[in-house]
Design a protein around this motif. Structure first.
Motif, PDB file in Angstrom:
ATOM      1  N   MET A 104     -35.348   2.343  12.608  1.00  0.00           N
ATOM      2  CA  MET A 104     -34.384   3.169  11.887  1.00  0.00           C
ATOM      3  C   MET A 104     -34.881   4.600  11.930  1.00  0.00           C
ATOM      4  SD  MET A 104     -33.322   3.063   7.848  1.00  0.00           S
ATOM      5  CE  MET A 104     -32.001   1.865   7.931  1.00  0.00           C
ATOM      6  N   THR A 105     -34.027   5.499  12.386  1.00  0.00           N
ATOM      7  CA  THR A 105     -34.372   6.917  12.447  1.00  0.00           C
ATOM      8  C   THR A 105     -33.507   7.661  11.438  1.00  0.00           C
ATOM      9  OG1 THR A 105     -34.888   6.707  14.793  1.00  0.00           O
ATOM     10  CG2 THR A 105     -34.581   8.933  13.945  1.00  0.00           C
ATOM     11  N   MET A 106     -34.179   8.344  10.524  1.00  0.00           N
ATOM     12  CA  MET A 106     -33.492   9.145   9.507  1.00  0.00           C
ATOM     13  C   MET A 106     -33.554  10.610   9.928  1.00  0.00           C
ATOM     14  SD  MET A 106     -32.695   6.998   6.956  1.00  0.00           S
ATOM     15  CE  MET A 106     -32.323   8.211   5.709  1.00  0.00           C
ATOM     16  N   ARG A 107     -32.472  11.339   9.626  1.00  0.00           N
ATOM     17  CA  ARG A 107     -32.453  12.777   9.899  1.00  0.00           C
ATOM     18  C   ARG A 107     -31.646  13.483   8.822  1.00  0.00           C
ATOM     19  NH1 ARG A 107     -30.066   9.903  13.489  1.00  0.00           N
ATOM     20  NH2 ARG A 107     -31.347  10.094  15.298  1.00  0.00           N
ATOM     21  N   GLY A 108     -31.971  14.752   8.632  1.00  0.00           N
ATOM     22  CA  GLY A 108     -31.261  15.531   7.624  1.00  0.00           C
ATOM     23  C   GLY A 108     -32.187  15.967   6.514  1.00  0.00           C
ATOM     24  N   GLN A 126     -31.010 -10.232  11.580  1.00  0.00           N
ATOM     25  CA  GLN A 126     -31.942 -11.357  11.427  1.00  0.00           C
ATOM     26  C   GLN A 126     -33.336 -11.002  11.943  1.00  0.00           C
ATOM     27  OE1 GLN A 126     -31.387 -14.544   9.885  1.00  0.00           O
ATOM     28  NE2 GLN A 126     -29.888 -13.134   9.042  1.00  0.00           N
ATOM     29  N   CYS A 127     -33.780  -9.814  11.559  1.00  0.00           N
ATOM     30  CA  CYS A 127     -35.082  -9.293  11.970  1.00  0.00           C
ATOM     31  C   CYS A 127     -35.684  -8.599  10.756  1.00  0.00           C
ATOM     32  CB  CYS A 127     -34.903  -8.305  13.118  1.00  0.00           C
ATOM     33  SG  CYS A 127     -36.435  -7.626  13.736  1.00  0.00           S
ATOM     34  N   TYR A 128     -36.871  -9.039  10.339  1.00  0.00           N
ATOM     35  CA  TYR A 128     -37.430  -8.563   9.074  1.00  0.00           C
ATOM     36  C   TYR A 128     -38.678  -7.700   9.242  1.00  0.00           C
ATOM     37  CZ  TYR A 128     -33.838 -11.448   7.195  1.00  0.00           C
ATOM     38  OH  TYR A 128     -32.598 -11.974   6.904  1.00  0.00           O
ATOM     39  N   LYS A 129     -38.769  -7.056  10.390  1.00  0.00           N
ATOM     40  CA  LYS A 129     -39.787  -6.042  10.631  1.00  0.00           C
ATOM     41  C   LYS A 129     -39.043  -4.782  11.053  1.00  0.00           C
ATOM     42  CE  LYS A 129     -43.568  -9.040  12.045  1.00  0.00           C
ATOM     43  NZ  LYS A 129     -44.632  -9.233  13.027  1.00  0.00           N
ATOM     44  N   ILE A 130     -39.368  -3.659  10.389  1.00  0.00           N
ATOM     45  CA  ILE A 130     -38.635  -2.426  10.673  1.00  0.00           C
ATOM     46  C   ILE A 130     -39.562  -1.218  10.635  1.00  0.00           C
ATOM     47  CG2 ILE A 130     -37.915  -2.164   8.265  1.00  0.00           C
ATOM     48  CD1 ILE A 130     -35.229  -1.014   9.416  1.00  0.00           C
ATOM     49  N   LEU A 131     -39.382  -0.353  11.610  1.00  0.00           N
ATOM     50  CA  LEU A 131     -40.063   0.933  11.648  1.00  0.00           C
ATOM     51  C   LEU A 131     -39.038   1.955  11.171  1.00  0.00           C
ATOM     52  CD1 LEU A 131     -42.278   2.381  14.416  1.00  0.00           C
ATOM     53  CD2 LEU A 131     -40.400   3.719  13.510  1.00  0.00           C
ATOM     54  N   VAL A 132     -39.388   2.721  10.156  1.00  0.00           N
ATOM     55  CA  VAL A 132     -38.500   3.759   9.629  1.00  0.00           C
ATOM     56  C   VAL A 132     -39.139   5.110   9.936  1.00  0.00           C
ATOM     57  CG1 VAL A 132     -37.337   4.683   7.600  1.00  0.00           C
ATOM     58  CG2 VAL A 132     -37.700   2.207   7.812  1.00  0.00           C
ATOM     59  N   ASP A 133     -38.506   5.846  10.854  1.00  0.00           N
ATOM     60  CA  ASP A 133     -39.024   7.142  11.287  1.00  0.00           C
ATOM     61  C   ASP A 133     -38.393   8.241  10.437  1.00  0.00           C
ATOM     62  OD1 ASP A 133     -39.822   9.455  12.579  1.00  0.00           O
ATOM     63  OD2 ASP A 133     -39.395   8.691  14.588  1.00  0.00           O
ATOM     64  N   LEU A 134     -39.230   8.907   9.650  1.00  0.00           N
ATOM     65  CA  LEU A 134     -38.769   9.975   8.757  1.00  0.00           C
ATOM     66  C   LEU A 134     -39.166  11.361   9.252  1.00  0.00           C
ATOM     67  CD1 LEU A 134     -39.671   8.293   5.340  1.00  0.00           C
ATOM     68  CD2 LEU A 134     -37.433   8.384   6.445  1.00  0.00           C
ATOM     69  N   ASN A 135     -39.622  11.462  10.488  1.00  0.00           N
ATOM     70  CA  ASN A 135     -40.083  12.752  11.010  1.00  0.00           C
ATOM     71  C   ASN A 135     -38.984  13.811  11.070  1.00  0.00           C
ATOM     72  OD1 ASN A 135     -42.857  12.347  11.385  1.00  0.00           O
ATOM     73  ND2 ASN A 135     -42.471  11.170  13.243  1.00  0.00           N
ATOM     74  N   LEU A 136     -37.728  13.396  11.180  1.00  0.00           N
ATOM     75  CA  LEU A 136     -36.627  14.354  11.268  1.00  0.00           C
ATOM     76  C   LEU A 136     -36.002  14.669   9.911  1.00  0.00           C
ATOM     77  CD1 LEU A 136     -34.895  13.011  14.508  1.00  0.00           C
ATOM     78  CD2 LEU A 136     -36.521  14.907  14.287  1.00  0.00           C
ATOM     79  N   VAL A 137     -36.616  14.182   8.845  1.00  0.00           N
ATOM     80  CA  VAL A 137     -36.136  14.470   7.495  1.00  0.00           C
ATOM     81  C   VAL A 137     -36.850  15.715   6.978  1.00  0.00           C
ATOM     82  CG1 VAL A 137     -36.058  13.648   5.112  1.00  0.00           C
ATOM     83  CG2 VAL A 137     -35.594  12.070   6.999  1.00  0.00           C
ATOM     84  N   VAL A 138     -36.077  16.660   6.495  1.00  0.00           N
ATOM     85  CA  VAL A 138     -36.634  17.891   5.940  1.00  0.00           C
ATOM     86  C   VAL A 138     -36.794  17.677   4.437  1.00  0.00           C
ATOM     87  CG1 VAL A 138     -36.253  20.352   5.570  1.00  0.00           C
ATOM     88  CG2 VAL A 138     -35.481  19.265   7.698  1.00  0.00           C
ATOM     89  N   ALA A 139     -38.045  17.742   4.005  1.00  0.00           N
ATOM     90  CA  ALA A 139     -38.338  17.554   2.581  1.00  0.00           C
ATOM     91  C   ALA A 139     -39.318  18.628   2.144  1.00  0.00           C
ATOM     92  CB  ALA A 139     -38.929  16.177   2.348  1.00  0.00           C
ATOM     93  N   LYS A 140     -38.937  19.376   1.155  1.00  0.00           N
ATOM     94  CA  LYS A 140     -39.841  20.408   0.658  1.00  0.00           C
ATOM     95  C   LYS A 140     -40.815  19.783  -0.323  1.00  0.00           C
ATOM     96  CE  LYS A 140     -36.858  24.114   1.779  1.00  0.00           C
ATOM     97  NZ  LYS A 140     -36.216  25.303   1.543  1.00  0.00           N
ATOM     98  N   ASP A 141     -40.560  19.890  -1.586  1.00  0.00           N
ATOM     99  CA  ASP A 141     -41.435  19.309  -2.596  1.00  0.00           C
ATOM    100  C   ASP A 141     -40.777  18.060  -3.162  1.00  0.00           C
ATOM    101  OD1 ASP A 141     -43.409  21.275  -2.425  1.00  0.00           O
ATOM    102  OD2 ASP A 141     -42.266  22.612  -3.740  1.00  0.00           O
ATOM    103  N   ILE A 142     -41.454  16.927  -2.982  1.00  0.00           N
ATOM    104  CA  ILE A 142     -40.964  15.678  -3.549  1.00  0.00           C
ATOM    105  C   ILE A 142     -41.798  15.410  -4.796  1.00  0.00           C
ATOM    106  CG2 ILE A 142     -40.612  13.224  -3.171  1.00  0.00           C
ATOM    107  CD1 ILE A 142     -40.461  13.822  -0.169  1.00  0.00           C
ATOM    108  N   ALA A 143     -41.117  15.236  -5.900  1.00  0.00           N
ATOM    109  CA  ALA A 143     -41.805  15.007  -7.163  1.00  0.00           C
ATOM    110  C   ALA A 143     -42.518  13.660  -7.147  1.00  0.00           C
ATOM    111  CB  ALA A 143     -40.807  15.058  -8.316  1.00  0.00           C
ATOM    112  N   LEU A 144     -43.672  13.622  -7.750  1.00  0.00           N
ATOM    113  CA  LEU A 144     -44.462  12.395  -7.826  1.00  0.00           C
ATOM    114  C   LEU A 144     -43.679  11.279  -8.509  1.00  0.00           C
ATOM    115  CD1 LEU A 144     -47.297  11.659  -6.880  1.00  0.00           C
ATOM    116  CD2 LEU A 144     -48.122  12.164  -9.167  1.00  0.00           C
ATOM    117  N   ILE A 145     -42.914  11.606  -9.506  1.00  0.00           N
ATOM    118  CA  ILE A 145     -42.132  10.590 -10.219  1.00  0.00           C
ATOM    119  C   ILE A 145     -41.060   9.991  -9.309  1.00  0.00           C
ATOM    120  CG2 ILE A 145     -40.445  12.167 -11.246  1.00  0.00           C
ATOM    121  CD1 ILE A 145     -42.047   9.172 -13.036  1.00  0.00           C
TER     122      ILE A 145
END
Length: 121
Positions: free
Chosen positions: A16-20, A42-61
């Motif tokens: 799964m590739t996320m972007r935005g 019917q496949c329960y192993k997944i790689l989630v690529d978040l490299n194309l997601v722009v995230a500034k400050d993500i709160a710890l909570i």
């Protein structure tokens, strides 16, 4: 919707590739999307690529609640390799999720994530 995703079925896992832009409310629904994609394929192993997601400050909570949601929805059923900048924040997310029995690990590269997914016993 601030971000989008695509899913590709590989031989023994999904990618799964996320972007935005990062949006907490959308990411809180991500475990549900992952579970649905896994059940559809019917496949329960997944790689989630978040490299194309722009995230500034993500709160710890936010990371705490995301980790809880991952564990609650996916538990031991889905094995997730996140490709994301490896830092203390991502380590915190993993700690929260794995302390609640989720099978989640963060990697800096797709190659290492693939290796872990395909060689974990």
């Amino acid at each position: 919707m601030v971000s989008s995703y695509s899913v590709i079925k590989k031989n023994k896992h999904l990618v799964m590739t996320m972007r935005g832009a990062y949006d907490y409310r959308e990411f809180l629904e991500l475990p549900n999307l992952i579970l649905q994609e896994c059940e559809d394929h019917q496949c329960y192993k997944i790689l989630v690529d978040l490299n194309l997601v722009v995230a500034k400050d993500i709160a710890l909570i936010e990371l705490f609640f995301l980790g809880e949601k991952i564990a609650e929805v996916l538990g031991k059923t889905v094995m997730i390799a996140l490709v994301w900048k490896s830092e203390s924040l991502s380590d915190f997310l993993v700690d929260v999720a794995t302390n609640r029995s989720a099978r989640l690990k963060v990697f800096a590269t797709n190659q290492r994530a693939h290796y872990w997914l395909l060689n974990e016993y």
